[in-house]
Design an enzyme around this catalytic site. Structure first.
Site, PDB file in Angstrom:
ATOM      1  N   GLY A 150      64.212  59.604  37.037  1.00 21.12           N
ATOM      2  CA  GLY A 150      63.424  60.763  36.637  1.00 21.12           C
ATOM      3  C   GLY A 150      64.133  61.552  35.562  1.00 21.12           C
ATOM      4  O   GLY A 150      65.339  61.408  35.367  1.00 21.12           O
ATOM      5  N   PRO A 151      63.393  62.387  34.869  1.00 20.89           N
ATOM      6  CA  PRO A 151      63.976  63.184  33.787  1.00 20.89           C
ATOM      7  C   PRO A 151      65.095  64.095  34.297  1.00 20.89           C
ATOM      8  O   PRO A 151      65.152  64.369  35.498  1.00 20.89           O
ATOM      9  CB  PRO A 151      62.805  64.022  33.275  1.00 20.89           C
ATOM     10  CG  PRO A 151      61.581  63.427  33.840  1.00 20.89           C
ATOM     11  CD  PRO A 151      61.970  62.652  35.048  1.00 20.89           C
ATOM     12  N   PRO A 152      65.959  64.554  33.401  1.00 25.64           N
ATOM     13  CA  PRO A 152      67.047  65.440  33.807  1.00 25.64           C
ATOM     14  C   PRO A 152      66.499  66.701  34.465  1.00 25.64           C
ATOM     15  O   PRO A 152      65.446  67.200  34.073  1.00 25.64           O
ATOM     16  CB  PRO A 152      67.740  65.799  32.493  1.00 25.64           C
ATOM     17  CG  PRO A 152      67.260  64.829  31.489  1.00 25.64           C
ATOM     18  CD  PRO A 152      65.960  64.289  31.959  1.00 25.64           C
ATOM     19  N   THR A 193      65.310  67.198  37.463  1.00 22.98           N
ATOM     20  CA  THR A 193      64.229  67.108  38.433  1.00 22.98           C
ATOM     21  C   THR A 193      64.747  67.114  39.865  1.00 22.98           C
ATOM     22  O   THR A 193      63.976  67.010  40.805  1.00 22.98           O
ATOM     23  CB  THR A 193      63.376  65.846  38.205  1.00 22.98           C
ATOM     24  OG1 THR A 193      64.249  64.753  37.935  1.00 22.98           O
ATOM     25  CG2 THR A 193      62.433  66.031  37.052  1.00 22.98           C
ATOM     26  N   GLY A 194      66.066  67.187  40.012  1.00 25.60           N
ATOM     27  CA  GLY A 194      66.600  67.350  41.363  1.00 25.60           C
ATOM     28  C   GLY A 194      67.165  66.087  41.986  1.00 25.60           C
ATOM     29  O   GLY A 194      67.268  65.993  43.206  1.00 25.60           O
ATOM     30  N   LYS A 195      67.576  65.136  41.165  1.00 19.62           N
ATOM     31  CA  LYS A 195      68.097  63.876  41.703  1.00 19.62           C
ATOM     32  C   LYS A 195      69.426  64.102  42.423  1.00 19.62           C
ATOM     33  O   LYS A 195      69.632  63.625  43.535  1.00 19.62           O
ATOM     34  CB  LYS A 195      68.256  62.842  40.571  1.00 19.62           C
ATOM     35  CG  LYS A 195      66.939  62.528  39.872  1.00 19.62           C
ATOM     36  CD  LYS A 195      67.080  61.482  38.806  1.00 19.62           C
ATOM     37  CE  LYS A 195      67.839  61.964  37.581  1.00 19.62           C
ATOM     38  NZ  LYS A 195      67.190  63.081  36.882  1.00 19.62           N
ATOM     39  N   THR A 196      70.307  64.852  41.773  1.00 18.46           N
ATOM     40  CA  THR A 196      71.602  65.138  42.391  1.00 18.46           C
ATOM     41  C   THR A 196      71.407  65.957  43.664  1.00 18.46           C
ATOM     42  O   THR A 196      72.007  65.681  44.699  1.00 18.46           O
ATOM     43  CB  THR A 196      72.477  65.928  41.406  1.00 18.46           C
ATOM     44  OG1 THR A 196      72.451  65.263  40.149  1.00 18.46           O
ATOM     45  CG2 THR A 196      73.897  66.022  41.902  1.00 18.46           C
ATOM     46  N   HIS A 238      41.070  63.117  28.143  1.00 17.21           N
ATOM     47  CA  HIS A 238      41.432  61.699  28.028  1.00 17.21           C
ATOM     48  C   HIS A 238      41.599  61.075  29.419  1.00 17.21           C
ATOM     49  O   HIS A 238      40.980  60.059  29.743  1.00 17.21           O
ATOM     50  CB  HIS A 238      42.730  61.594  27.220  1.00 17.21           C
ATOM     51  CG  HIS A 238      43.229  60.202  27.018  1.00 17.21           C
ATOM     52  ND1 HIS A 238      43.175  59.559  25.813  1.00 17.21           N
ATOM     53  CD2 HIS A 238      43.806  59.329  27.879  1.00 17.21           C
ATOM     54  CE1 HIS A 238      43.695  58.354  25.932  1.00 17.21           C
ATOM     55  NE2 HIS A 238      44.099  58.185  27.189  1.00 17.21           N
ATOM     56  N   GLU A 239      42.405  61.711  30.249  1.00 18.01           N
ATOM     57  CA  GLU A 239      42.656  61.153  31.581  1.00 18.01           C
ATOM     58  C   GLU A 239      41.387  61.200  32.438  1.00 18.01           C
ATOM     59  O   GLU A 239      41.111  60.262  33.186  1.00 18.01           O
ATOM     60  CB  GLU A 239      43.797  61.906  32.272  1.00 18.01           C
ATOM     61  CG  GLU A 239      45.145  61.824  31.558  1.00 18.01           C
ATOM     62  CD  GLU A 239      45.615  60.399  31.306  1.00 18.01           C
ATOM     63  OE1 GLU A 239      45.286  59.505  32.110  1.00 18.01           O
ATOM     64  OE2 GLU A 239      46.293  60.170  30.282  1.00 18.01           O
TER      65      GLU A 239
HETATM   66  P1  ADP Z   1      69.152  66.037  38.094  1.00 17.46           P
HETATM   67  O1  ADP Z   1      70.251  65.469  38.917  1.00 17.46           O
HETATM   68  O2  ADP Z   1      67.838  65.372  38.337  1.00 17.46           O
HETATM   69  O3  ADP Z   1      69.441  66.188  36.649  1.00 17.46           O
HETATM   70  P2  ADP Z   1      69.813  68.382  39.587  1.00 17.46           P
HETATM   71  O4  ADP Z   1      69.703  67.863  40.966  1.00 17.46           O
HETATM   72  O5  ADP Z   1      71.181  68.454  39.013  1.00 17.46           O
HETATM   73  O6  ADP Z   1      68.888  67.540  38.626  1.00 17.46           O
HETATM   74  O7  ADP Z   1      69.112  69.790  39.514  1.00 17.46           O
HETATM   75  C1  ADP Z   1      69.767  70.917  39.047  1.00 17.46           C
HETATM   76  C2  ADP Z   1      69.372  72.154  39.820  1.00 17.46           C
HETATM   77  O8  ADP Z   1      67.992  72.431  39.648  1.00 17.46           O
HETATM   78  C3  ADP Z   1      69.560  71.999  41.304  1.00 17.46           C
HETATM   79  O9  ADP Z   1      70.837  72.326  41.702  1.00 17.46           O
HETATM   80  C4  ADP Z   1      68.537  72.982  41.865  1.00 17.46           C
HETATM   81  O10 ADP Z   1      69.039  74.290  41.851  1.00 17.46           O
HETATM   82  C5  ADP Z   1      67.426  72.909  40.849  1.00 17.46           C
HETATM   83  N1  ADP Z   1      66.385  71.969  41.279  1.00 17.46           N
HETATM   84  C6  ADP Z   1      66.030  70.831  40.665  1.00 17.46           C
HETATM   85  N2  ADP Z   1      65.031  70.213  41.314  1.00 17.46           N
HETATM   86  C7  ADP Z   1      64.738  70.988  42.392  1.00 17.46           C
HETATM   87  C8  ADP Z   1      63.801  70.877  43.463  1.00 17.46           C
HETATM   88  N3  ADP Z   1      62.951  69.861  43.552  1.00 17.46           N
HETATM   89  N4  ADP Z   1      63.791  71.853  44.384  1.00 17.46           N
HETATM   90  C9  ADP Z   1      64.638  72.890  44.303  1.00 17.46           C
HETATM   91  N5  ADP Z   1      65.540  73.045  43.332  1.00 17.46           N
HETATM   92  C10 ADP Z   1      65.606  72.118  42.364  1.00 17.46           C
HETATM   93 ZN    ZN Z   2      44.803  56.641  28.129  1.00 19.20          ZN
END
Ligand code: ADP
Ligand code: ZN
Length: 623
Positions: free
Chosen positions: A190-192, A194-197, A413-414
């Site tokens: 997923g894009p930066p 988005t909460g992967k970490t 479009h969608e």
């Molecule tokens: P990624 O690893 O995808 O680049 P991060 O997990 O580092 O993103 O997200 C950075 C910060 O943004 C997190 O520490 C949190 O504070 C906030 N954040 C991102 N996604 C969420 C979410 N789904 N719910 C709550 N907070 C979020």
């Molecule tokens: Zn289309």
């Protein structure tokens, strides 16, 4: 230590080469040597013009032949003898001695430098190692409040999918008992921001296991061979701490496709590290309760080897949140600041389409800063508005936030794709429609293939093409214009049409004859035409064109007939950004659309409609 030894080795090699060449040079410049007796002989014969002393070494210059050199036993005695004979005496400092001294000095300095550089390099590596070691481990009982799934908002599907991992880490026996093989690797895409970490840490928090975290780039910046050994160390340590989680952020830094064009040495280092990682993952035994989570925002460049079974064979997609997700995330982060009680989170969420979780967290913080700066005790809506403007103006958005007009076009479009899919009998049901940009695709209309078809009939394929045409047809009907947004659709449609005619014998005119080289792609994949006469090629082209055009005509016709439905869906989409299958059915079931179109029904009578919650008629009324 190894580095010091290596550098010293290089240094000595250098010295030997230098010394050797000096000796060689010296040899060339060496005069003919004679014995002392010979010298005495010349002296006696009065042949000498001058004598040059350098220490006990003597160079005799002849009147009529070459100079030569010799060594004398007693210089003082010789000097008085020469004085008697009136031979010119010259004193010279020993040049070779001088050179030797110079070289010795340089040598010493170089030696010192080598040692210093080696030691500092060693220290740097140690420092890096320490940094590495100190950053990497988060223990479940480190005193801090653990991050749990409650801290992760707006991505319920991902949480659901990862709940299983938590269960596994908590009760590995339950899994091993019935012989279920543990999931080893999960790739979060997923894009930066988005909460992967966050998600990875939440899994560790939920399961209460140690969390080792690294970034792919940590390994790459290292000296050759270090990355791979580091990977082995990490896994060794993790195994002794199992159950635990290893998290590798930016896995693309090591796991980027090996075909990619990095420098040879960097490439080598990366693939060594990657190989070490794969070997470690393959080597898990059933007793190792370790889950490796990796995150990337470039799944497209990942090495295929990473996604083999037993490695990162599970992928979880994490999208930027839609309006509902944004509200939830704002609630989570809003709880950390003193919000004014009458603040409308819903409204704030509407202000920031396209914001990721990280950006929303930042928004809340910025708003709180604004409020504090103004001496307020509570954060209010206008603080959010200011914070948003500041964020939007301050950072380059890379076009991710689209203008209202663009979003509107995208919504139509969608909606066009979706309505055609709903109308045509032979097509897969709609799973999800979204206008949230993701990667290169702007919006998306996802269909579910019902019973994993293994073959497709003519009607189905034609429907597919017509659905693809639906996006641009909708734009054309609603705005009388064509945009570049249809590019991907057209490419896909052309591929399907080409295959229908050239591969699957679905054209009466061409007949059951293969016209293209068979490639591995089933529905997609550009095919190479076989050799054919110009006339046949023309026929083939004509057939493809006819098919595409008839599908396009059909799409236009359907959407013209259902323009009101199209408009309604587009407006709702613009408002809520994502529509799932249920909501879609409700909108499509609107009982009044036809009547409104015919001018019979007033929108204010919509209240009895089952679609009242989602329906735009009621929304219009509410506003
Ligand atoms: P990624 O690893 O995808 O680049 P991060 O997990 O580092 O993103 O997200 C950075 C910060 O943004 C997190 O520490 C949190 O504070 C906030 N954040 C991102 N996604 C969420 C979410 N789904 N719910 C709550 N907070 C979020
Ligand atoms: Zn289309």
């Amino acid at each position: 230590m190894a580095i010091l030894i290596r550098n010293l080795f290089i240094f000595f090699l250098f010295t030997i080469i230098l010394g050797g060449s000096y000796g060689f040079w010296n040899l060339e410049h060496t005069l003919r040597r004679v014995t002392y007796s010979e010298f005495r002989h010349c002296l006696a014969n009065h042949d000498l013009e001058s004598i040059t002393f350098t220490g006990n070494k003597v160079i005799a210059t002849h009147r009529d032949s070459d100079s030569y050199e010799t060594t004398v036993p007693n210089a003082e005695k010789l000097i008085s003898e020469l004085q008697d004979r009136n031979i010119q005496i010259i004193f010279k400092k020993d040049r070779s001695e001088q050179i030797f001294q110079g070289i010795a000095l340089i040598y010493l300095v170089l030696l010192l430098l080598t040692v210093i550089i080696s030691l500092s390099k060693k220290r740097k590596i140690e420092e890096e190692e320490n940094k590495f070691a100190s950053n990497k481990l988060i223990l479940p009982d480190d005193g801090q409040k653990p991050i749990t799934f409650n801290d992760v908002a707006g991505i319920p599907e991902a949480l659901e999918e990862l709940q299983e991992i938590v269960n596994f880490l908590k009760n590995p026996e339950q899994y091993s008992q019935i012989g279920a093989v543990s999931p080893k690797g999960i790739l979060l895409q997923g894009p930066p921001g988005t909460g992967k970490t966050l998600l990875a840490r939440a899994i560790a928090g939920e399961a209460q296991v140690p969390f080792y975290s690294f970034s792919g780039s940590d390994f790459v910046e290292m000296f050759v061979g270090v990355g791979a050994s580091r990977v082995r160390d990490i896994f060794k340590e993790a195994k002794s701490n199992s159950p635990c989680i290893i998290f590798i952020d930016e896995i693309d830094a090591v796991g980027g496709s090996r075909a990619g064009g990095a420098t040879a040495s960097g490439q080598d280092e990366r693939s060594q590290t990657l190989n070490a990682l794969l070997v470690e993952m393959d080597g898990f035994s059933t007793s190792d309760t370790i889950v490796v989570l990796a995150a990337t925002n470039r799944p497209d460049i990942l090495d295929m080897a990473l996604s083999r079974p037993g490695r990162f064979d599970r992928q979880v997609n994490i999208l930027p949140p839609d309006i509902k997700g944004r509200i939830k995330i704002l609630q989570v982060h809003g709880a950390k600041v003193a919000l004014s009680p009458d603040i409308d989170i819903d409204k704030i969420a509407h202000l920031v389409p396209g914001f990721t979780g990280a950006e929303l967290a930042n928004l809340v913080n910025e708003a709180a800063l604004m409020a504090a700066r103004d001496g307020k005790t509570l954060v209010e809506l206008d603080d959010f508005e200011h914070a948003r403007d500041r964020i939007l103006m301050g950072v380059e958005r890379k076009g991710r936030i689209m203008s209202y007009d663009d979003r509107k076009i995208l919504a139509y479009h969608e909606a066009g794709h979706a309505i055609i899919a709903k109308t045509l009998p032979e097509s897969d049901p709609i799973h999800k429609i979204t206008i949230i940009p993701r990667g290169r695709a702007l919006g998306q209309t996802q269909q579910l293939s019902v019973n994993d078809r293994s073959s497709y009939n003519y009607e189905y394929l034609k429907s597919r093409i017509t659905i693809l045409m639906g996006g641009r047809a909708a734009e054309e009907i609603a705005f009388q214009q064509r945009t570049t947004g249809a590019q991907g659709d057209i490419v896909q449609a052309t591929e399907i049409a080409t295959n229908m005619i050239c591969k699957w014998g679905m054209s009466d005119i061409i007949g059951p004859q293969a016209m293209v080289v068979d490639d591995s792609g089933f529905l997609g994949g550009a095919s190479q035409r076989l050799e054919m006469s110009d006339k046949t090629a023309e026929l083939v082209d004509q057939e493809i064109k006819n098919l595409l055009e008839s599908c396009n005509e059909l799409a236009l016709q359907i959407l013209k007939e259902k323009f009101y439905l199209l408009k309604q869906l587009a407006i709702i989409l613009l408002e809520v950004e994502t529509i799932d299958d249920e909501e879609f059915e409700i909108i499509m079931a609107c009982q009044f659309t036809d009547k409104i179109q015919a001018g019979i029904q007033e929108t204010n009578q919509c209240m009895n409609c089952p679609a009242v919650e989602t329906c735009i008629h009621s929304k219009q009324k509410k506003n």
